[in-house]
Enzyme design. Structure first.
Site: not given
Length: 707
Positions: A495-496, A499, A502, A524, A634
């Site tokens: 997940h991180e 980011h 992105h 998110e 979220y």
């Protein structure tokens, strides 16, 4: 989680596989694509991390002075003669210089092992936050932007028009159209809010609470966990509240009193310091929203989001809550039954209740009993270095990228590594990222992505190389065991890192729209979408092998893990509803008793009481980190992330490079230069739908033809 200033973090944030491209082995044993990587790759664009406290203070003042001068020059321009060249371009350049210079000053507070540097960085952050308010209240700049817009210039790019509109909108949201007296009061309140928010986060970062237990009091914990604990002089074990200590203990320790002590301490972190800070923040936010003409603070922040209003958010959460209620009731019955059986088996008193310290333990048992997931066995197949190797390979293949570890990089700690990111086709360097994956004293305690330098057009017309850092707290390796990851930590990693991608893939004209600077309830989406890869067979094989002999994860164990995705989905999502509704409750009122509100929402929605004397909101970092009134994002984002995944990747191939490249171009490269809703329609080819969201929660059996 994403902080509107510099950080993106998760709830609070995851094999060697034969590859067609040539691979190179680096000093740490990690294999990454060698295409485009030079053996002598050095760090050409590195940021400096060797600043002393005095240097941080000096550079902070110098930065403020320069940017203030730039704004003064723009503000002195003859109003009747404003143009793109003498107003908007120098303003964009000044904002870019500020954004690309500040994070070597305010980021060390989260990662430096030197307390003096952390303190200096925190003070710099406060100074810069005050300056942020000063810049946001520049009425001279605001008036010139209005005149520029009224000229209706032809030939502007859509992003330039969006930039002008955004700056004017933000000016109005800061009260620059109101009286001087009102502006002064807003300025004062804004500065106080910034300072209180920094203090709230700093208190959490500096918290070093620990407990001690005998070996018997830690019954049920794995050998690898026990080997990672420090032994005190009295032979007791030191257990901190850091994630690698707290969550495994809460899930595996069969001594209820040990779990009770840990849960009580965990949800009492910074209670005395942060409770008054949070309650003051709630009051100040409400006051400022009213001054700006909004009914509530939630309505104020939501105006810039996809949801637009608190009533829309309330409807969304109420609808989801109603769908989850029956599942929550059913899962509580299962947990209570498991607790009764356990108490009988261990000769413990059964009180007929589920306590907060029971939840992680018995939810873990549900996975073991209902889905036969052996967590002790599973963790052996997820050594951090193997997970990292597989994860980086998946992201490279999916997005058409090549990662090269930078040798001799200047970093803030010797455990940190730096990578250069190249476009696999052109060889162009598109960004750099740091990985800082293990806990340290004084380090940020969650998992997060920090944007350190924007990726946008510079003053010379060339693209500035974006830089980001992923900060996490995965278990440290020991002499006896490598760093072994729970599957949920693999998910966090994935997940991180989403980011990070992105931040690095964005190709915007202005820093204002770079990377994750999108609507907060859209930010998110890219990372949540990519979490799905840790629940699919092929990616899991690439990210796993046994730490002793390198053997692949057995299919039987893998199948059980994948099936367990819907385990406890009712209670886990009701917990998210609790936090989302709690946040909305705080920010739709002029004041709040935070402990009382939390206890009420836990009982009413989750059906499980908060532990008396605790106050979880005092350590709810999102509320002081840019998510105030927006934690619902979220769940909101999941609606879209699941639609993207099931409608495109699941149908066309989860490792389909064509879909991956389209995703990179449409979703990641656009940053915030396009509305999230428009990006979704372009990528999906239609309006978004909710069916995939409910499917992934186990509430429906079909989605878009996928079963």
């Amino acid at each position: 989680m994403f902080s509107l200033s510099i950080l993106v973090c998760r709830r609070g944030k995851r094999i060697l596989h034969a590859r067609s491209r040539v691979a190179m082995t680096l000093q740490n044993g990690l294999m990454i694509s060698a295409k485009g990587c030079s053996d002598s790759a050095e760090n050409k664009n590195s940021l400096r991390w060797d600043l002393t406290p005095a240097m941080i203070q000096e550079q902070t003042e110098r930065l403020i002075q320069r940017v203030r001068q730039d704004f003064d020059t723009i503000g002195a321009t003859d109003v009747s003669k404003v143009t793109i060249e003498n107003t908007l371009k120098p303003l964009a350049d000044a904002k870019l210089h500020y954004a690309s210079s500040r994070h070597v000053l305010d980021f060390p507070q989260f990662v430096s092992e030197c307390k003096d540097i952390r303190s200096a960085s925190t003070e710099a952050d406060k100074r810069l936050a005050d300056f942020d308010v000063e810049l946001s209240m520049r009425e001279d700049i605001f008036q010139r932007l209005i005149v520029l817009k009224e000229k209706k210039l032809n030939g502007l790019s859509s992003e330039t028009e969006r930039f002008v509109e955004r700056l004017i909108t933000l000016g109005k949201r800061n009260g620059l159209h109101l009286s001087k007296e009102t502006q002064e009061e807003i300025t004062s309140i804004s500065k106080t809010i910034s300072e209180l928010s920094i203090d709230f986060s700093s208190n959490l970062n500096e918290d070093n609470t620990c407990l001690s237990f005998t070996e018997d009091e830690l019954g049920g914990l794995a050998e690898s966990y026990m080997n990672g604990l420090d032994r005190l002089e009295d032979s007791r074990f030191k257990v901190t509240l850091a994630y690698p200590h707290y969550y495994p203990l809460m899930k595996r320790c069969h001594i209820p009193e040990t779990r009770r002590k840990m849960e009580e301490a965990f949800h009492s972190r910074c209670k005395e310091e942060n409770t008054p800070i949070l309650e003051r923040l709630i009051e100040l936010r409400a006051k400022m929203a009213e001054m700006l003409g909004f009914k509530t603070h939630a309505d104020y922040v939501l105006e810039m989001n996809m949801a637009k209003s608190s009533s829309v958010v309330a409807h969304f959460l109420d609808e989801f809550h109603e769908k989850l209620k029956p599942l929550g009731v059913q899962e509580r019955k299962v947990i209570l039954s498991l607790k009764q059986k356990e108490c009988k088996r261990r000769g413990l008193n059964f009180d007929g209740q589920i306590h907060a310290w029971d939840m992680p333990y018995y939810m873990n048992q549900v996975e073991q009993v209902k889905f036969s997931v052996d967590k002790d066995k599973l963790i052996e197949y997820f050594p951090l270095e193997v997970v990292k190797e597989g994860l980086l390979g998946i992201y490279q293949d999916l997005l058409g990228l090549t990662f090269c570890q930078v040798k001799h990089a200047q970093v803030w700690h010797d455990s940190v590594s730096l990578y250069s990111v190249l476009d696999s086709t052109t060889g162009e360097e598109i960004g750099q990222f740091y990985l800082d994956l293990h806990p340290r004293v004084g380090k940020y305690g969650h998992a997060a992505c920090f944007g350190l330098q924007p990726g946008c057009q510079g003053p010379d017309g060339k693209r500035m190389i974006p830089v980001a850092a992923m900060v996490a707290n995965f278990t440290k390796p020991t002499d006896a065991f490598p760093s072994l990851m729970q599957h949920h930590e693999v998910e966090t990693f994935f997940h991180e890192f989403g980011h990070v991608m992105h931040e690095l893939c964005s190709r915007t004209q202005y820093a204002e729209f770079s990377g994750t600077l999108v609507e907060t309830d859209f930010v998110e989406v890219p990372s949540q979408m990519l979490e799905n890869w840790v629940w699919e067979r092929e990616p899991l094989h690439r990210m796993s092998r046994h730490y002793r002999d390198g053997s692949p994860i057995p299919d039987r164990l893998l199948d059980k893990l994948i099936a367990s995705r819907v385990a406890n989905t009712g209670l886990m999502n009701l917990r998210q509803v609790v936090l989302s509704k709690l946040d909305q409750s705080f920010h739709t009122k002029p004041q709040a008793d935070t402990a009382q509100e939390f206890a009420k929402h836990c009982q009413d929605i989750l059906g499980i009481p908060a532990t008396p004397g605790t106050n979880m909101p005092a350590s709810f970092s999102h509320l002081a980190g840019g998510y105030d009134g927006q934690y619902y994002g979220y769940l909101w984002s999941e609606v879209y992330s699941m639609d993207i995944y099931f409608s495109r990747f699941r149908k066309e191939g989860i490792m389909n490079p064509k879909v991956g490249m389209e995703y990179r171009k449409v979703i990641l490269e656009a940053g915030g230069s396009i509305d999230g809703a428009d990006m979704l329609k372009t990528f999906l080819g239609r309006e978004p739908r909710q069916d995939a969201f409910f499917y992934c929660k186990g509430l429906t059996k079909h989605v878009n033809g996928c079963v």
